[in-house]
Design an enzyme around this catalytic site. Structure first.
Site, short mmCIF file in Angstrom:
data_model
loop_
_atom_site.label_atom_id
_atom_site.label_comp_id
_atom_site.label_asym_id
_atom_site.label_seq_id
_atom_site.Cartn_x
_atom_site.Cartn_y
_atom_site.Cartn_z
N ASN A 3 36.35 -12.03 17.35
CA ASN A 3 36.57 -11.28 18.59
C ASN A 3 37.35 -12.09 19.62
O ASN A 3 36.93 -12.24 20.77
CB ASN A 3 35.22 -10.85 19.19
CG ASN A 3 34.47 -9.88 18.31
OD1 ASN A 3 35.05 -8.93 17.79
ND2 ASN A 3 33.20 -10.13 18.11
N PRO A 14 40.92 -8.72 3.85
CA PRO A 14 40.07 -8.74 5.06
C PRO A 14 40.28 -7.44 5.84
O PRO A 14 41.34 -7.23 6.42
CB PRO A 14 40.60 -9.95 5.85
CG PRO A 14 41.45 -10.73 4.87
CD PRO A 14 42.00 -9.71 3.94
N ARG A 41 43.49 -18.09 22.86
CA ARG A 41 42.20 -18.79 22.93
C ARG A 41 41.87 -19.46 21.61
O ARG A 41 41.31 -20.56 21.58
CB ARG A 41 41.08 -17.82 23.31
CG ARG A 41 41.11 -17.38 24.76
CD ARG A 41 39.81 -16.70 25.14
NE ARG A 41 38.70 -17.64 25.08
CZ ARG A 41 37.41 -17.27 24.99
NH1 ARG A 41 37.11 -15.97 24.90
NH2 ARG A 41 36.45 -18.16 24.96
N ASP A 43 39.77 -5.01 8.86
CA ASP A 43 39.36 -4.78 10.23
C ASP A 43 40.07 -3.51 10.71
O ASP A 43 40.68 -2.79 9.90
CB ASP A 43 39.68 -5.98 11.12
CG ASP A 43 41.18 -6.30 11.15
OD1 ASP A 43 41.99 -5.51 10.60
OD2 ASP A 43 41.55 -7.34 11.72
N LYS A 69 34.37 -9.65 6.69
CA LYS A 69 35.79 -9.79 7.01
C LYS A 69 36.20 -11.25 7.06
O LYS A 69 37.20 -11.66 6.47
CB LYS A 69 36.10 -9.12 8.33
CG LYS A 69 37.58 -9.27 8.73
CD LYS A 69 37.76 -9.27 10.21
CE LYS A 69 39.13 -9.81 10.60
NZ LYS A 69 39.32 -9.92 12.04
#
Length: 265
Positions: A53, A169, A58, A171, A152
């Site tokens: 998330n 993966p 970042r 998402d 994931k």
């Protein structure tokens, strides 16, 4: 000819993928350099724990912080380079230190995973490397026993460091790609664990045992920066295809073109 780490011809692979899927063909013209790296499993695991998330900016900051804890290798054009820290080195970093560095709730996952790996027979690095000898389902199941690792993230680690080339993966972004180009009949459905399996199967059915590589390229093409660069090319090609295919039958724009006859790209 471009050769990958495993002695695979990427050019031949890309040609096979392009023959199966017009969307991939369009993307590959501009993203021929996109490929899958075989990372060190521990490094890959920690990096994906940082990605939970999160955004690229970042994530980069977090990975830079962790890397700075490793052995200093040197400086190039003002940039310092470090060896990625070992499991033992990261075990010396507390959850509070990670939180102070901006890791938030991910701090407890990294600390917990490090402790869990240290308890593995033979050591965490050896345990992670041994997963390369297992089937994908076994790899995902094993990785999901670690704090902060879900299906994931496990699939990401399996694809990028554990030789599971068909790992997908799934998402929301990959779901959108799949429903736009591979399984448009599910476009209005809600993504569920069961449909995650359906998405993975759709990619493997289309692209074969290296489906994870194809998915990675299609995913990169959907990133905002790449999408802005690719859009003019796609619009131009779409007009040309519309003129060339006018009057033809059997063409399905939603699925990205005609199905590959063998699915063995």
């Amino acid at each position: 000819m471009i050769i990958s780490t495993w002695g695979i011809s990427l050019r031949e692979m890309w040609e096979g993928f392009s023959a199966c899927d017009l969307r991939f063909k369009d993307v590959a013209l501009r993203l021929g350099g996109a490929r899958v790296l075989r990372q060190d499993p521990f490094e890959c695991l920690v990096q994906f724990l940082c990605s939970s998330n999160n955004n690229i900016g970042r994530i980069t900051g977090m990975v830079d912080f962790i890397s700075s804890l490793g052995v200093y290798l040197g400086s190039v054009e003002g940039f310092d380079f470090h060896e990625f820290p070992s499991l033992e080195r990261l075990s010396l970093v507390s959850e509070n230190e990670f939180r102070a560095a901006g890791f938030g709730y991910r701090a407890k996952y990294i600390v917990g995973t490090v402790k869990s790996l240290q308890s593995k027979p033979g050591g965490g690095a050896e345990w992670l490397a041994s997963l390369r000898n297992l089937d994908l389902n076994e790899v995902v199941e094993a990785l999901c026993t670690l704090p902060g690792v879900g299906p994931k993230v496990a699939a990401c680690i399996a694809l990028f460091s554990l030789d599971q080339h068909h790992a997908i993966p799934v998402d929301t972004h990959v779901w959108q790609i799949a429903t736009r180009y591979l399984i448009p009949e599910l476009a209005n459905a809600r993504l569920t664990p069961k449909l995650c399996i359906r998405v993975a199967e759709a990619f493997v059915s289309k692209f074969g045992k290296y489906a994870g590589w194809a998915q990675t390229v299609l995913f990169i093409a959907e990133l905002p920066l790449q999408k802005a660069l690719l859009q003019p090319t796609f619009e131009s090609q779409k007009k040309k295809k519309s003129i060339r295919n006018k009057g033809e039958s059997g063409f399905d724009e939603h699925s990205g073109g005609r199905e590959c006859q063998t699915h063995n790209c």
